[in-house]
Design a protein around this motif. Structure first.
Motif, mmCIF file in Angstrom:
data_model
loop_
_atom_site.group_PDB
_atom_site.id
_atom_site.type_symbol
_atom_site.label_atom_id
_atom_site.label_comp_id
_atom_site.label_asym_id
_atom_site.label_seq_id
_atom_site.Cartn_x
_atom_site.Cartn_y
_atom_site.Cartn_z
ATOM 1 N N ALA A 25 3.503 4.117 -9.240
ATOM 2 C CA ALA A 25 2.536 3.230 -9.492
ATOM 3 C C ALA A 25 1.819 3.540 -10.811
ATOM 4 O O ALA A 25 1.545 2.740 -11.497
ATOM 5 C CB ALA A 25 1.664 3.071 -8.159
ATOM 6 N N LYS A 79 0.737 -1.512 0.092
ATOM 7 C CA LYS A 79 -0.061 -0.050 0.026
ATOM 8 C C LYS A 79 0.944 1.098 -0.043
ATOM 9 O O LYS A 79 2.025 1.324 0.558
ATOM 10 C CB LYS A 79 -0.943 -0.124 1.370
ATOM 11 N N ARG A 80 0.448 2.210 -0.669
ATOM 12 C CA ARG A 80 1.227 3.623 -0.866
ATOM 13 C C ARG A 80 0.520 4.701 0.418
ATOM 14 O O ARG A 80 -0.815 4.577 0.215
ATOM 15 C CB ARG A 80 1.130 4.232 -2.088
ATOM 16 N N LEU A 121 1.572 1.107 -14.429
ATOM 17 C CA LEU A 121 0.190 0.832 -14.873
ATOM 18 C C LEU A 121 0.145 1.371 -16.306
ATOM 19 O O LEU A 121 -0.343 0.659 -17.156
ATOM 20 C CB LEU A 121 -0.950 1.680 -14.256
ATOM 21 N N ASP A 129 -5.034 3.173 -5.278
ATOM 22 C CA ASP A 129 -4.258 2.553 -6.557
ATOM 23 C C ASP A 129 -4.673 3.342 -7.882
ATOM 24 O O ASP A 129 -5.968 3.786 -7.917
ATOM 25 C CB ASP A 129 -4.610 1.025 -6.811
ATOM 26 N N LYS A 176 -5.713 4.497 -11.533
ATOM 27 C CA LYS A 176 -6.843 4.101 -12.454
ATOM 28 C C LYS A 176 -6.438 4.835 -13.810
ATOM 29 O O LYS A 176 -5.656 5.357 -14.086
ATOM 30 C CB LYS A 176 -8.008 4.916 -12.017
#
Length: 193
Positions: A169, A13-14, A173, A97, A99
């Motif tokens: 992150a 987790k960030r 992605l 997270d 998107k």
């Protein structure tokens, strides 16, 4: 005002944290970043009054000790940690997270990243028609050779480490989306091993 930094907990987790918080500024229910715990933090249970002590090595010099009660170690009961001479990271929030958002044009992507409350910094902006993939930010930036209405980063700026890792992150992605769509990313720096 504290500098903000995104730290990654052992569980992945960030966590957005305030850097440089003095122990005397902590209060009950504050969360202090700690890599000893899977969730990445301990919750302060209580902060006792600040104690002032004279240095035994430098007579006439004084320092503060702040007793802070928390579960400091996963294998022990709650205990008081007498903090002094250092600062801590205070956890502000868990960073969701990133998107993926798709748009018809870079102009639409830029505008949406500025006004939509749903689009968060670090989210991925995909404009397949223009072969552009970018990252949402106050100044949304492209990771592709083309950038349209988005901004572009200098060649020596690695978006993974920009903003103390805030976008890492999202860049990961974006790389997966680019591979899926067959769009080449040219502005992603070098992967850290």
């Amino acid at each position: 005002m504290y500098k903000r930094k995104v730290l990654v907990a052992p569980n992945g987790k960030r966590l957005e944290c305030e850097d440089g918080v003095l122990p005397r500024e902590l209060k009950a229910l504050d969360r202090v970043f700690s890599p000893d715990f899977p969730e990445g933090y301990v919750t302060v249970m209580a902060v006792e009054p600040v104690e002032t002590h004279e240095s035994e090595f430098r007579p006439g010099e004084f320092f503060e000790i702040v007793p802070v009660l928390a579960f400091w170690y996963p294998w022990k009961d709650a205990s008081v940690f007498r903090m002094h001479h250092f600062t801590v990271y205070r956890v502000i929030r868990e960073v969701p997270d990133p998107k993926v958002w798709t748009f018809e044009s870079t102009n639409e992507a830029y505008d949406a990243s500025q006004v939509s409350e749903e689009i968060q910094d670090g989210d991925v902006l995909v404009i397949e028609r223009e072969s552009v993939i970018g990252i949402a930010d106050t100044w949304p930036f492209a990771l592709t050779e083309k950038w349209g209405e988005l901004h572009t980063l200098k060649a020596d700026v690695d978006p993974r480490t920009r903003g103390d890792g805030k976008y890492a992150a999202g860049v990961a992605l974006a790389e997966r989306e680019a591979e899926r769509l067959g769009i080449h990313l040219t502005r992603v720096g070098s992967k850290s091993e």
